[in-house]
Design an enzyme around this catalytic site. Structure first.
Site, mmCIF file in Angstrom:
data_model
loop_
_atom_site.group_PDB
_atom_site.id
_atom_site.type_symbol
_atom_site.label_atom_id
_atom_site.label_comp_id
_atom_site.label_asym_id
_atom_site.label_seq_id
_atom_site.Cartn_x
_atom_site.Cartn_y
_atom_site.Cartn_z
ATOM 1 N N HIS A 163 1.891 -21.027 14.000
ATOM 2 C CA HIS A 163 2.099 -21.688 15.289
ATOM 3 C C HIS A 163 0.762 -22.300 15.730
ATOM 4 O O HIS A 163 0.324 -23.308 15.184
ATOM 5 C CB HIS A 163 2.670 -20.670 16.287
ATOM 6 N N HIS B 138 7.498 -30.372 10.703
ATOM 7 C CA HIS B 138 7.783 -29.767 12.003
ATOM 8 C C HIS B 138 9.271 -29.458 12.080
ATOM 9 O O HIS B 138 10.092 -30.223 11.590
ATOM 10 C CB HIS B 138 7.386 -30.746 13.123
ATOM 11 N N ASP C 143 -1.057 -31.180 14.966
ATOM 12 C CA ASP C 143 -2.195 -30.371 14.546
ATOM 13 C C ASP C 143 -3.035 -31.022 13.450
ATOM 14 O O ASP C 143 -4.128 -30.553 13.147
ATOM 15 C CB ASP C 143 -1.694 -29.006 14.039
#
Lengths: 385, 385
Positions: A224, A264, A319
């Site tokens: 995460h 994702h 990210d």
């Protein structure tokens, strides 16, 4: 037998709707992210302060100038925290995980703050917590860097106050804008694991601070919040853009490693946040040679990743480039500090969801499990075992 | 509009199966609770040590004598914790919530312990954590009582080592048996909110300690772990068995208050654990006049509650009589310490579920939300708001 049971299980709660929300909507097919109906790109282009978006999450509307000033005042009240909250951080070894340091600080608040869910007070507490979080995150960063914490000073910009407390010097406008944008981009993303963990906590009517502790605990995990740090760590491991293709073939194509910052659960196309982080990096990296090198490696890995995986709906997520932003600003790649900065942003989304859930759709979260163990066994005392 | 959306939402995740388990099975209609196929009554009648049941939760079988001794040795290794873990407790005000003190201690471990999920090591870490938890819980109790923490001394009984560290004197066999039974009865109950919160945390592959922090945060809430303390607080509020009926009519019959320790999402009959706590209390209360009074009030309230609510499937649950046990042992009704004792027991169940989930059925927990906010709004910069 286990296979039959598996069919009754909602694995990972995929496609289970936990709640309704007015905060965030995601179109994973088209790559559109909106906060309260405002496209994320428009919010960034409109040069919103992070405080405006925090206000939107808590009050449902963007603030006017007076409302913004009031709200900032409430945030400023949160910059001072009890001494034992800072001690909860500095008491721990310098080698500590930065997110766990945030957990300690919020657990200290959970130990002592008198909090009761109350429609009249929840949003004021949330504004104060946003202030607390700047103090706590700056202190966590300074502690892992061996420096004494500094309390943020009230200013017309939350981003500026945070950076100044972290680094102990006035940041440039470019740096302020960069962290302001990063704090907006990470503010909410519907109900990922951290938000879900926090919602389970507050569904027991535990206090706001405990909800945040639960969310931080989930964010800490490498699947995460740890992904930004994991992505840039992969670039650091490659070490040189010229080695990217060889590394990719040996590690990703073979399936030996997973490409971090790619793919994702919700997005099946390019994550709109990743686009913004990427375009922001172009100028930012000029301040930091290490970040510049990481960026060049990232571009090469991105190209290879898209070529190999886009057909499966696997694209860069937020990210992939965000760690390069943090590194450009001077945050070192260590002790999970990038994830702590993620939390600095996300705490607002968490609290927005908690408030929606407790105030308007409260129900204790209590799923079931399917029992697959032995049916009946006779207890034999240890003397005969 | 909201009503239509509500139909798509799995409120409270009721009847959603989050996982399979070999740990605990509950027949809520018949009031049967089994650990790994062993009826809870048989385990208590068989005079199992709590360590035997902890072993059962982690290894799937009851231990023989040698396995038990090995396991106890691993627990004993956990009685020593780094100084900063104890400091994380004693650093906080004496008025602190005891469960939040446990959260601080485990967050300190999460900050520093190197942990990676690993089938070879998970159970040894869990045994050590069971040891840590005795130290941490005794320290939390002593701190809120203004006393310096004492480290538990290894002995042939976890229950005895814990009580001795908490009170600083050798407990009687009756006291040891009572806390041993309480620790067995609270060890697991499938996937209530605390276990669920912890599972969401470890589904991100966050460490064991962070999973426990998340679970503690949920346990802290008044709708979950706080119920034992809430039940006995209601008895204290009534103050006298003779006043129970008047209080019941004025508060419960009118719907003004909820009867704490009554009713359960899963049990629709008498909770089998409540029966054991009740029968154990008969002798225990002779040691403590305050507890004796609470017990007499509880009996009266129970009678009224069953008369009024049994037809709706609402009966005493485990929390109704457990507080009386803790009070009889000398734990005061303050700072949520009864919930901290609940956690001392439940930590084994949490870790058993975490291990099952991560090792054999891992999937990141990531539900969805239904968006009910404004569809599209144009961003207007603050200068024009």
């Amino acid at each position: 037998m286990v296979k039959e049971h598996m069919e009754q299980i909602s694995k990972g709660l995929e496609d289970i709707n936990l709640k309704w929300t007015k905060l965030t909507s995601i179109d994973g097919e088209k790559g559109i992210l909106k906060y309260g109906g405002y496209k994320i790109e428009d919010i960034i282009k409109g040069k919103a302060l992070v405080e405006e978006v925090q206000y939107l999450f808590l009050h449902g509307e963007l603030p006017n100038k007076r409302q913004l000033a009031d709200f900032q005042g409430k945030i400023h009240d949160g910059y001072s925290v009890p001494k034992y909250v800072i001690d909860a951080i500095t008491n721990l070894p310098y080698e500590s995980d930065a997110v766990a340091l945030q957990m300690n600080a919020f657990a200290a608040l959970a130990a002592t703050e008198k909090f009761k869910w109350d429609k009249q007070a929840d949003r004021d507490v949330a504004a104060k917590v946003i202030g607390n979080m700047a103090t706590i995150t700056a202190a966590a960063y300074r502690h892992i860097s061996g420096m004494k914490p500094l309390e943020p000073e009230p200013s017309s910009s939350y981003a500026e106050s945070f950076l100044k407390a972290a680094f102990g010097k006035k940041p440039s406008q470019q740096e302020i804008d960069a962290i302001n944008t990063a704090l907006i981009l990470y503010m909410d993303h519907e109900v990922p694991a951290s938000t879900t963990a926090g919602l389970v906590v507050v569904s027991t009517l535990a206090d706001m601070y405990s909800g945040i502790v639960g969310a931080l605990a989930a964010l800490k995990g490498p699947l995460h919040g740890g992904a930004a740090e994991a992505a840039i760590s992969q670039f650091a491991q490659i070490g040189d853009p010229a080695k990217a293709e060889e590394w990719f073939n040996q590690n990703i194509v073979t399936g030996k490693s997973r490409l971090m910052g790619f793919g994702h659960r919700v997005y099946k196309t390019y994550d709109p946040r990743a686009k913004i982080f990427k375009s922001m990096a172009v100028d930012l990296i000029k301040n930091n040679r290490e970040a510049e090198k990481m960026y060049k490696i990232a571009l090469k890995v991105e190209e290879l990743g898209i070529k190999n995986m886009a057909s499966k709906g696997i694209y860069p997520n937020t990210d992939f480039f965000s760690g390069i932003t943090y590194m450009s600003l001077g945050f070192p790649l260590k002790n999970n500090i990038y994830t702590a900065i993620f939390a600095l942003s996300r705490v607002t989304g968490w609290m927005g969801h908690f408030i929606e859930y407790v105030e308007e759709q409260h129900r204790l979260i209590r799923p079931r499990a399917v029992y697959t163990g032995p049916e009946d066994r006779s207890f034999i005392p240890i003397s005969r075992r």
